[in-house]
Write a protein that holds these residues in place. Structure first.
Motif, mmCIF file in Angstrom:
data_model
loop_
_atom_site.group_PDB
_atom_site.id
_atom_site.type_symbol
_atom_site.label_atom_id
_atom_site.label_comp_id
_atom_site.label_asym_id
_atom_site.label_seq_id
_atom_site.Cartn_x
_atom_site.Cartn_y
_atom_site.Cartn_z
ATOM 1 N N PHE A 174 -27.014 -62.252 22.492
ATOM 2 C CA PHE A 174 -26.470 -61.199 23.336
ATOM 3 C C PHE A 174 -25.189 -61.623 24.054
ATOM 4 O O PHE A 174 -24.462 -60.771 24.575
ATOM 5 N N ALA A 175 -24.925 -62.909 24.119
ATOM 6 C CA ALA A 175 -23.698 -63.381 24.763
ATOM 7 C C ALA A 175 -22.486 -63.217 23.853
ATOM 8 O O ALA A 175 -21.344 -63.320 24.303
ATOM 9 N N SER A 176 -22.736 -62.924 22.592
ATOM 10 C CA SER A 176 -21.653 -62.748 21.629
ATOM 11 C C SER A 176 -21.330 -61.265 21.440
ATOM 12 O O SER A 176 -22.228 -60.427 21.409
ATOM 13 N N SER A 177 -20.058 -60.963 21.300
ATOM 14 C CA SER A 177 -19.643 -59.570 21.068
ATOM 15 C C SER A 177 -20.167 -59.047 19.742
ATOM 16 O O SER A 177 -20.254 -57.828 19.529
ATOM 17 N N LYS A 178 -20.513 -59.961 18.846
ATOM 18 C CA LYS A 178 -21.042 -59.546 17.545
ATOM 19 C C LYS A 178 -22.377 -58.830 17.676
ATOM 20 O O LYS A 178 -22.702 -57.968 16.859
ATOM 21 N N ALA A 179 -23.166 -59.166 18.696
ATOM 22 C CA ALA A 179 -24.467 -58.530 18.887
ATOM 23 C C ALA A 179 -24.304 -57.046 19.202
ATOM 24 O O ALA A 179 -24.986 -56.195 18.625
ATOM 25 N N LEU A 180 -23.389 -56.734 20.119
ATOM 26 C CA LEU A 180 -23.131 -55.340 20.472
ATOM 27 C C LEU A 180 -22.628 -54.572 19.259
ATOM 28 O O LEU A 180 -23.066 -53.441 18.992
ATOM 29 N N LYS A 181 -21.724 -55.169 18.522
ATOM 30 C CA LYS A 181 -21.185 -54.520 17.322
ATOM 31 C C LYS A 181 -22.285 -54.281 16.289
ATOM 32 O O LYS A 181 -22.337 -53.222 15.654
ATOM 33 N N HIS A 182 -23.181 -55.242 16.153
ATOM 34 C CA HIS A 182 -24.268 -55.129 15.182
ATOM 35 C C HIS A 182 -25.230 -54.000 15.550
ATOM 36 O O HIS A 182 -25.649 -53.221 14.684
ATOM 37 N N ILE A 183 -25.579 -53.902 16.824
ATOM 38 C CA ILE A 183 -26.488 -52.851 17.294
ATOM 39 C C ILE A 183 -25.862 -51.479 17.080
ATOM 40 O O ILE A 183 -26.513 -50.542 16.589
ATOM 41 N N ASN A 184 -24.610 -51.322 17.454
ATOM 42 C CA ASN A 184 -23.941 -50.031 17.289
ATOM 43 C C ASN A 184 -23.723 -49.687 15.822
ATOM 44 O O ASN A 184 -23.753 -48.508 15.439
ATOM 45 N N GLN A 185 -23.524 -50.689 14.979
ATOM 46 C CA GLN A 185 -23.394 -50.444 13.548
ATOM 47 C C GLN A 185 -24.701 -49.916 12.982
ATOM 48 O O GLN A 185 -24.704 -49.052 12.089
ATOM 49 N N TRP A 186 -25.826 -50.436 13.493
ATOM 50 C CA TRP A 186 -27.140 -49.930 13.071
ATOM 51 C C TRP A 186 -27.261 -48.448 13.399
ATOM 52 O O TRP A 186 -27.724 -47.651 12.572
ATOM 53 N N CYS A 187 -26.830 -48.070 14.598
ATOM 54 C CA CYS A 187 -26.872 -46.655 14.994
ATOM 55 C C CYS A 187 -26.034 -45.795 14.052
ATOM 56 O O CYS A 187 -26.468 -44.723 13.619
ATOM 57 N N SER A 188 -24.844 -46.260 13.756
ATOM 58 C CA SER A 188 -23.957 -45.513 12.881
ATOM 59 C C SER A 188 -24.550 -45.360 11.486
ATOM 60 O O SER A 188 -24.539 -44.269 10.902
ATOM 61 N N ASP A 189 -25.083 -46.449 10.962
ATOM 62 C CA ASP A 189 -25.648 -46.424 9.610
ATOM 63 C C ASP A 189 -26.856 -45.491 9.520
ATOM 64 O O ASP A 189 -26.995 -44.734 8.548
ATOM 65 N N LYS A 190 -27.727 -45.540 10.510
ATOM 66 C CA LYS A 190 -28.971 -44.771 10.464
ATOM 67 C C LYS A 190 -28.773 -43.290 10.768
ATOM 68 O O LYS A 190 -29.671 -42.478 10.514
ATOM 69 N N THR A 191 -27.609 -42.926 11.294
ATOM 70 C CA THR A 191 -27.336 -41.512 11.571
ATOM 71 C C THR A 191 -26.197 -40.978 10.715
ATOM 72 O O THR A 191 -25.626 -39.937 11.031
ATOM 73 N N ASN A 192 -25.886 -41.687 9.638
ATOM 74 C CA ASN A 192 -24.811 -41.263 8.752
ATOM 75 C C ASN A 192 -23.507 -41.038 9.517
ATOM 76 O O ASN A 192 -22.789 -40.079 9.295
ATOM 77 N N ARG A 193 -23.264 -41.941 10.486
ATOM 78 C CA ARG A 193 -22.046 -41.982 11.287
ATOM 79 C C ARG A 193 -21.925 -40.849 12.310
ATOM 80 O O ARG A 193 -20.884 -40.708 12.949
#
Length: 423
Positions: A174-193
């Motif tokens: 969670f200290a890495s910016s990659k974690a936030l990007k990964h979580i939000n990418q999951w949201c985008s992928d699962k809702t067809n953007r």
């Protein structure tokens, strides 16, 4: 599954229009002629049917849907997904105990003594039906738990959410910016953007983020001819006149009206999913209409509507809503999970609570059909940090400064230094 309305809006109405055909007969005929996809062509039909206990949980969940919608009163357009909230609370309830668990079960199912096994079985059944229902309608439901590195969930909890909720559990930094990007990418992928992100900032001290995403894409069984769409007047909430793209068609739909409102049901695909549109009568506000709706009325709606030739006009529109769920859910009875008194002892050995719960939802209505998506997130934090104390040395072998402070105000009463010399 026909009772699971994406918008969570329904009511009982007195049937009108002269027809001898009962809606339930029509629904039974439709069900008997359903064409299932290849994936489920050899399935036992009972595999996709809710038990009486599960149907009862869904019915009570519909009351939660109506209750949650009423907490969002206002004059702006909005859309929420109560089912997405229910899935997230269901996952949380599996790790809760005591008052925390009782409140959550009472909120989403109206019964603090509800068996977790029955609740989990109901959501597992909904997941199956979403994946194996109408081949002309896409319904994707996904669950995910992101864990901060070093934080562990109890194995029994992980096993339950993985098997019953198909939740993927993943460790991130969670200290890495990659974690936030990964979580939000999951949201985008699962809702067809449709929902490109859910969290703007991730606190390195948070220990977990639980997420549910629902994506719906359905084509109207009877699409609106684009040539019929016209720019027409629409009377706003404050009686101001707006211009909207109004779709239009005339055909048979199931319809009902009473002294409060009229309702029409618009099916998608083979009819497994549908939208129920409730139009308050002149002089009746949405708030007044919704306050009188109950889950009992919702259950009766399917039996009360009758087939009529409907001259139907419906605006083409898109709505996006972002809400914090802490206050609405607290108002509906789930207060403790947002406090330091929360008991999630079934989830982890550390004391944790839900620091924030939020949802983003979007819906698009067009001549072809409906696209809708929602993501609900629950951020889990420690009630107190239980880190192991560091081993340090403090050898005052050099000159040092000292102060005497008042503890509450931190006011300095004395300040001095010691350099090795004494009076």
């Amino acid at each position: 599954m026909k009772n699971l309305m994406i918008l969570g809006l329904s009511a009982m109405m007195l049937a009108s229009c002269g027809t001898t055909q009962n809606k339930q007969d029509n629904l039974n005929n439709t069900v008997s002629n359903l064409k299932v996809s290849k994936d489920v062509s050899n399935m036992d039909n009972e595999y996709l049917i809710l038990s009486d206990a599960q149907q009862s949980i869904v019915n009570r969940g519909n009351q939660f849907a109506l209750n949650l919608f009423c907490t969002q009163a206002g004059m702006d357009s909005k859309v929420i997904s109560p089912l997405s909230v229910s899935f997230l609370i269901g996952m949380l309830a599996n790790g809760a105990d005591g008052t925390t668990k009782d409140e959550m079960l009472s909120t989403i199912a109206g019964d603090k003594n509800l068996s977790m096994a029955e609740l989990n079985a109901t959501y597992a059944a909904i997941l199956r039906m979403a994946a194996n229902g109408d081949k002309f309608t896409t319904v994707n439901i996904a669950n995910y738990i992101a864990l901060n590195k070093g934080f562990k969930l109890k194995s029994t909890y992980t096993s339950t959410v993985s098997s019953k909720y198909a939740a993927n559990v993943e460790n991130l930094d969670f200290a890495s910016s990659k974690a936030l990007k990964h979580i939000n990418q999951w949201c985008s992928d699962k809702t067809n953007r449709m929902i490109p992100s859910i969290i703007d900032r991730l606190n390195p001290s948070d220990v977990a983020v639980l997420l549910n995403a629902i994506y719906f894409n359905g084509s109207w069984t009877h699409q609106f001819p684009k040539k019929n769409t016209r720019l027409e007047n629409f009377q706003g909430y404050t009686r101001d006149i707006k211009k909207v793209d109004m779709m239009h068609q005339e055909r048979k739909f199931f319809y009902a009206d009473n002294n409060r409102f009229a309702a029409v049901e618009l099916p998608y695909g083979n009819g497994q999913y549908s939208m129920t549109v409730l139009l308050p009568n002149e002089g009746v506000s949405i708030d007044d209409m919704m306050k009188l709706l109950t889950a009992t009325e919702f259950a009766k709606l399917q039996q009360q509507m009758s087939e009529c030739i409907v001259d139907l006009k419906l605006p083409r529109f898109s709505t996006t809503t972002s809400i914090s769920l802490n206050a609405p859910l607290s108002a509906l009875g789930s207060k403790t999970m947002f406090t330091g008194s929360a008991d999630f002892s079934g989830m982890a050995d550390a004391g944790v609570f839900v620091s924030a719960m939020l949802q983003k939802a979007k819906i698009e209505i067009s001549e072809e059909g409906t696209k809708a998506a929602a993501v609900t997130a629950g951020v889990i934090a420690l009630t107190a940090l239980h880190e192991q104390p560091r081993h340090v040395k403090f050898h005052a072998k050099r000159p040092f400064v000292y102060t005497i402070n008042e503890k509450n105000s931190n006011a300095i009463l004395f300040i001095g230094q010691f350099t090795g010399e004494e009076e």
